[in-house]
Design a protein around this motif. Structure first.
Motif, PDB file in Angstrom:
ATOM      1  N   ASP A 168       0.830  -1.202   0.000  1.00  0.00           N
ATOM      2  CA  ASP A 168       0.000   0.000   0.000  1.00  0.00           C
ATOM      3  C   ASP A 168       0.867   1.255   0.000  1.00  0.00           C
ATOM      4  OD1 ASP A 168      -2.376  -1.545   0.186  1.00  0.00           O
ATOM      5  OD2 ASP A 168      -2.070  -1.726   2.351  1.00  0.00           O
ATOM      6  N   CYS A 169       2.037   1.154   0.619  1.00  0.00           N
ATOM      7  CA  CYS A 169       2.938   2.291   0.731  1.00  0.00           C
ATOM      8  C   CYS A 169       4.374   1.773   0.625  1.00  0.00           C
ATOM      9  CB  CYS A 169       2.728   2.983   2.076  1.00  0.00           C
ATOM     10  SG  CYS A 169       3.735   4.446   2.350  1.00  0.00           S
ATOM     11  N   GLY A 193       2.811   5.538  -3.247  1.00  0.00           N
ATOM     12  CA  GLY A 193       1.552   4.951  -2.783  1.00  0.00           C
ATOM     13  C   GLY A 193       0.835   5.900  -1.848  1.00  0.00           C
ATOM     14  N   ASP A 194       0.152   5.365  -0.868  1.00  0.00           N
ATOM     15  CA  ASP A 194      -0.677   6.133   0.053  1.00  0.00           C
ATOM     16  C   ASP A 194       0.193   6.889   1.061  1.00  0.00           C
ATOM     17  OD1 ASP A 194      -2.468   7.082   1.974  1.00  0.00           O
ATOM     18  OD2 ASP A 194      -3.770   5.338   1.791  1.00  0.00           O
TER      19      ASP A 194
END
Length: 111
Positions: free
Chosen positions: A61-62, A94-95
């Motif tokens: 996600d990151c 990413g996030d």
């Protein structure tokens, strides 16, 4: 080389300390790219898992990119994450909001 061993040890300590409580607080996966080595921190499934991976084939996600020395300094509290990001020592893909939860990981390291 010494830093590689130290970074690997930090990930082993974090991996041993990860549990369902941490997964409940974080709920995300991170990949740390430190030089030519990468680690995936799965903090969204079950009781979590941290393992070395072969880089870009491990989705997260990151993704955090930094030198191993900066990673060691970040995890030990010598380097502030926000300062490292603003100074270009820490790169995030990413996030971005998930990067704010990195303190949950550094809290797993005995000071």
């Amino acid at each position: 080389y010494l830093f590689e061993i130290m970074a690997e040890k930090v990930f082993k300590v974090m991996g041993a300390a990860v549990n369902a409580d941490v997964v409940g607080k974080v709920g995300a996966s991170y990949r740390f790219d430190l030089g030519d080595r990468s680690w995936l921190c799965d903090l969204k499934n079950g009781s979590g898992e941290i393992k070395e991976v072969s880089g870009t084939d491990a989705a997260a996600d990151c993704t955090i990119g930094m030198t191993e020395q900066d990673f060691l300094d970040l995890m030990s509290g010598k380097l502030d994450g926000q300062s490292a990001f603003l100074g270009g020592q820490l790169k995030i893909k990413g996030d971005m909001m998930l990067a704010m939860k990195l303190e949950e990981l550094s809290a797993l390291i005995p000071k």
